[in-house]
Design an enzyme around this catalytic site. Structure first.
Site, PDB file in Angstrom:
ATOM      1  N   TYR A  19      -0.948  45.572   6.333  1.00  0.00           N
ATOM      2  CA  TYR A  19      -0.521  44.332   5.523  1.00  0.00           C
ATOM      3  C   TYR A  19       0.787  44.397   4.846  1.00  0.00           C
ATOM      4  CZ  TYR A  19      -1.691  41.125   1.481  1.00  0.00           C
ATOM      5  OH  TYR A  19      -1.722  40.101   0.620  1.00  0.00           O
TER       6      TYR A  19
ATOM      7  N   ARG B  52       4.548  37.294   3.726  1.00  0.00           N
ATOM      8  CA  ARG B  52       3.067  37.417   3.647  1.00  0.00           C
ATOM      9  C   ARG B  52       2.457  36.361   2.431  1.00  0.00           C
ATOM     10  NH1 ARG B  52       2.270  43.288   1.654  1.00  0.00           N
ATOM     11  NH2 ARG B  52       2.433  42.341  -0.478  1.00  0.00           N
ATOM     12  N   ASP B  53       1.410  36.326   2.627  1.00  0.00           N
ATOM     13  CA  ASP B  53       0.659  35.361   1.625  1.00  0.00           C
ATOM     14  C   ASP B  53       1.136  34.044   1.437  1.00  0.00           C
ATOM     15  OD1 ASP B  53      -1.492  35.158  -0.140  1.00  0.00           O
ATOM     16  OD2 ASP B  53      -0.765  35.852  -1.899  1.00  0.00           O
TER      17      ASP B  53
ATOM     18  N   SER C  56       0.682  37.817  -3.762  1.00  0.00           N
ATOM     19  CA  SER C  56       0.931  38.888  -2.873  1.00  0.00           C
ATOM     20  C   SER C  56       1.940  38.943  -1.896  1.00  0.00           C
ATOM     21  CB  SER C  56      -0.546  39.297  -2.286  1.00  0.00           C
ATOM     22  OG  SER C  56      -1.540  39.715  -3.121  1.00  0.00           O
TER      23      SER C  56
ATOM     24  N   ASP D 187      -5.917  37.415   5.068  1.00  0.00           N
ATOM     25  CA  ASP D 187      -5.304  36.111   4.538  1.00  0.00           C
ATOM     26  C   ASP D 187      -4.503  35.221   5.697  1.00  0.00           C
ATOM     27  OD1 ASP D 187      -6.722  36.489   2.337  1.00  0.00           O
ATOM     28  OD2 ASP D 187      -4.730  37.091   1.181  1.00  0.00           O
TER      29      ASP D 187
ATOM     30  N   ASP E  84      -5.579  41.539  -8.427  1.00  0.00           N
ATOM     31  CA  ASP E  84      -5.475  40.482  -7.428  1.00  0.00           C
ATOM     32  C   ASP E  84      -4.062  39.863  -7.720  1.00  0.00           C
ATOM     33  OD1 ASP E  84      -7.921  40.911  -6.168  1.00  0.00           O
ATOM     34  OD2 ASP E  84      -8.759  39.588  -7.710  1.00  0.00           O
TER      35      ASP E  84
HETATM   36  C1  RCB Z   1      -6.693  32.753  -0.792  1.00  0.00           C
HETATM   37  O1  RCB Z   1      -7.143  31.442  -1.073  1.00  0.00           O
HETATM   38  C2  RCB Z   1      -9.747  28.481  -0.069  1.00  0.00           C
HETATM   39  O2  RCB Z   1     -10.745  27.866   0.950  1.00  0.00           O
HETATM   40  C3  RCB Z   1     -11.672  23.872   1.877  1.00  0.00           C
HETATM   41  O3  RCB Z   1     -11.571  22.317   2.091  1.00  0.00           O
HETATM   42  C4  RCB Z   1     -12.791  21.898   1.774  1.00  0.00           C
HETATM   43  N1  RCB Z   1     -15.992  19.243   1.412  1.00  0.00           N
HETATM   44  C5  RCB Z   1      -5.277  33.056  -1.485  1.00  0.00           C
HETATM   45  O4  RCB Z   1      -4.354  32.215  -0.676  1.00  0.00           O
HETATM   46  C6  RCB Z   1     -10.330  30.126  -0.091  1.00  0.00           C
HETATM   47  O5  RCB Z   1     -11.558  29.869  -0.893  1.00  0.00           O
HETATM   48  C7  RCB Z   1     -10.252  24.500   2.433  1.00  0.00           C
HETATM   49  O6  RCB Z   1     -10.055  24.115   3.487  1.00  0.00           O
HETATM   50  C8  RCB Z   1     -13.011  20.807   2.764  1.00  0.00           C
HETATM   51  O7  RCB Z   1     -16.479  18.820   2.392  1.00  0.00           O
HETATM   52  C9  RCB Z   1      -5.001  34.498  -1.047  1.00  0.00           C
HETATM   53  O8  RCB Z   1      -3.782  34.841  -1.983  1.00  0.00           O
HETATM   54  C10 RCB Z   1      -9.459  30.743  -1.046  1.00  0.00           C
HETATM   55  O9  RCB Z   1      -9.892  32.244  -0.975  1.00  0.00           O
HETATM   56  C11 RCB Z   1     -10.279  25.870   2.274  1.00  0.00           C
HETATM   57  O10 RCB Z   1      -8.755  26.590   2.677  1.00  0.00           O
HETATM   58  C12 RCB Z   1     -14.200  20.423   2.563  1.00  0.00           C
HETATM   59  O11 RCB Z   1     -16.690  19.545   0.379  1.00  0.00           O
HETATM   60  C13 RCB Z   1      -6.191  35.407  -1.613  1.00  0.00           C
HETATM   61  O12 RCB Z   1      -5.862  36.794  -1.195  1.00  0.00           O
HETATM   62  C14 RCB Z   1      -7.872  30.849  -0.292  1.00  0.00           C
HETATM   63  C15 RCB Z   1     -10.407  26.457   0.872  1.00  0.00           C
HETATM   64  C16 RCB Z   1     -14.951  20.139   1.387  1.00  0.00           C
HETATM   65  C17 RCB Z   1      -7.473  34.842  -0.958  1.00  0.00           C
HETATM   66  O13 RCB Z   1      -7.896  33.732  -1.130  1.00  0.00           O
HETATM   67  C18 RCB Z   1      -7.521  29.299  -0.273  1.00  0.00           C
HETATM   68  O14 RCB Z   1      -8.601  28.554   0.614  1.00  0.00           O
HETATM   69  C19 RCB Z   1     -11.857  25.879   0.065  1.00  0.00           C
HETATM   70  O15 RCB Z   1     -11.809  24.404   0.363  1.00  0.00           O
HETATM   71  C20 RCB Z   1     -14.587  21.365   0.552  1.00  0.00           C
HETATM   72  C21 RCB Z   1      -8.674  35.879  -1.320  1.00  0.00           C
HETATM   73  O16 RCB Z   1      -9.747  35.433  -0.707  1.00  0.00           O
HETATM   74  C22 RCB Z   1      -6.038  29.360   0.522  1.00  0.00           C
HETATM   75  O17 RCB Z   1      -5.744  28.090   0.724  1.00  0.00           O
HETATM   76  C23 RCB Z   1     -12.244  26.163  -1.077  1.00  0.00           C
HETATM   77  O18 RCB Z   1     -13.426  25.911  -1.356  1.00  0.00           O
HETATM   78  C24 RCB Z   1     -13.607  21.950   0.746  1.00  0.00           C
END
Ligand code: RCB
Length: 450
Positions: free
Chosen positions: A175, A180-181, A187, A227, A405
């Site tokens: 990592y 990153r991130d 992070s 990620d 986190d």
């Molecule tokens: C990371 O963040 C989130 O998911 C989706 O779109 C939808 N619908 C951090 O950046 C993750 O839950 C998105 O495409 C499309 O039809 C890291 O730093 C979240 O977990 C999807 O991209 C359609 O109803 C961290 O370490 C993540 C999004 C519909 C890591 O998390 C983030 O994306 C999702 O919505 C609904 C730890 O896991 C990054 O952008 C959320 O529900 C949603």
């Protein structure tokens, strides 16, 4: 603050209180090494690289051909392509890499946990807390300065394997990508693409490989770059991610090829059900992971994917959390059972590991995208190879529960507003550092209980 300061002090003296002299195969020097610089009799302190000298039995030159004292530069040249079947690790044992192995207990986390338990006044909670030191979790190589510590752990694992007769598997997280991130801030890492990040990353991987080469008798399993590839699936609208796309792919390919060359079993991080499990995301995700597997010459050491790393989803939810509405993949099992066949069709026969370290309590979040120090979380199902699907090699604890986190301090350069949402525990320290009150909640809410 005082407790945290004492924990740091405690951790910093650990190497020097363990041994007056380093044991055979122990570390005895290197940049930032604060432990002993002499070896027990019968072994010689031998330079391995600038970051690591090691006590080797007798004369270092009499050792086996797999133990290299050459520089990482020459190592890289000889291992940059796939193996030709000559080395002992070129053909992995078929099947689940965890079966038949004890997971080595990460001493770094055990020390954090023991210090945290010692700081608790409630003796019943403290006893439960202390027991967490006996549950395996992954060791995060989140800076290049932690790589020599991997050597120490591999040395310890080798010694334990010899003394106990039980084979050891050492779990790590790779990592340290440049930029990153890229879609969040909490992070962000030490390397930047604009400032030699790719070369720095290659050096980081080379140092990991150099350490692993010293200990061919223990097995290493790695989660690759949490990620990173998930961000390339959903966040190319973020400028930092778009700019990082080529570098991420090049660097992850390098990591996969180099680590495969020394027999590391790998699982690329694949986000979680609420990220790549959405209908719009899952097929593009499968295509990307399959192409990365092929870029690593379809090495069988690229065993599959890791899901839910540092997240809070259930493996198998009793009923869907309301925040999952609209996604039929409402837990990790549904996500894996949907993704696995897509990967197989794309030529990647992937197996999975699933992080359940902090998934003991459910229905805690306001939105599925919330990921920072979620309030009310408890330790989850213990690591095991007993899983509900033949696609899942193991339930694991990748994120060491109790490490933050992300910071809730809005003046920090790594402040991400997700860490000040109403479902995030506050005040919270910087990502990766110890978060005592959060650990206490994880202990008290553990499910199954500790
Ligand atoms: C990371 O963040 C989130 O998911 C989706 O779109 C939808 N619908 C951090 O950046 C993750 O839950 C998105 O495409 C499309 O039809 C890291 O730093 C979240 O977990 C999807 O991209 C359609 O109803 C961290 O370490 C993540 C999004 C519909 C890591 O998390 C983030 O994306 C999702 O919505 C609904 C730890 O896991 C990054 O952008 C959320 O529900 C949603």
């Amino acid at each position: 603050m005082f407790k945290f300061a004492s924990l740091l002090a405690f951790l910093s003296v650990l190497p020097s209180i363990s041994y007056a002299q380093s044991q055979v195969y122990g570390q005895c020097g290197g940049i930032q090494w604060g432990g002993p610089t002499t070896c027990v009799s019968g072994s010689v302190c031998t330079y391995v690289n600038d970051y690591y000298s090691q006590c080797l039995p007798g004369s270092a030159t009499s050792s086996t051909s797999t133990r290299s004292t050459t520089s990482s530069t020459s190592t890289r040249t000889t291992t940059s392509t796939t193996t030709t079947g000559t080395g002992p690790t070129s053909t992995p044992a078929a099947g689940n890499p965890f079966v038949g192995y004890d997971v080595f207990l990460n001493p770094y986390y055990a020390a954090e946990v023991k210090a945290a338990a010692a700081a608790m006044t409630d003796s019943s909670l403290a006893a439960k807390a202390a027991s967490v030191a006996n549950i395996p979790s992954f060791f995060w190589l989140d800076t290049v300065s932690k790589v020599p510590t991997l050597g120490t752990f591999l040395s310890n694992a080798t010694a334990l394997q010899t003394s106990s007769g039980k084979k050891q598997i050492v779990p790590i997280v790779v990592y340290d990508l440049p930029d990153r991130d890229c879609a969040a801030k909490a992070s962000n890492g030490e390397f930047s693409i604009a400032n030699g990040g790719q070369a720095n990353y290659y050096n980081y991987i080379d140092q990991i490989v150099a350490q692993i080469k010293q200990y061919p008798n223990v097995r290493v399993v790695a989660v690759i770059e949490p990620d990173s590839l998930a961000n390339l699936v959903t966040n190319l609208n973020v400028a930092k991610c778009a700019n990082a796309q080529t570098t991420y792919k090049t660097c992850v390919t390098y990591a996969l090829q180099q680590l495969a060359s020394v027999g590391v079993y790998m699982y690329m991080d694949a986000g979680h059900a609420g990220w790549l499990g959405w209908p719009a995301n899952i097929q593009p995700a499968a295509s990307l992971f399959a192409s990365m597997y092929k870029s690593a010459n379809s090495s069988p050491f690229v065993r599959g994917l890791a899901t839910n790393v540092a997240n809070y989803n259930a493996l198998s939810a009793a009923s869907p959390d309301p925040i999952t509405q609209g996604n039929s993949n409402y837990d990790e099992l549904h996500y894996i059972q949907a993704l696995g066949p897509m990967l197989a069709s794309a030529g990647f026969p992937a197996q999975f590991v699933v992080d359940q370290g902090r998934s003991g309590q459910q229905n805690l979040r306001n939105q599925w995208g919330d990921w920072c120090n979620i309030k009310g979380a408890g330790f989850g199902t213990r690591p095991t190879t007993s899983t509900p699907s033949s696609l899942i090699d193991a339930i694991v604890w990748v994120k060491p529960g109790g490490e933050s986190d992300g910071t809730s301090n809005s003046s920090s350069p790594r402040f991400d507003s997700t860490c000040s949402l109403s479902d995030a525990t506050q005040p919270a320290p910087e990502a990766g550092t110890w978060f005592q009150t959060y650990f206490e909640t994880l202990v008290s809410k553990a499910n199954p209980s500790l």
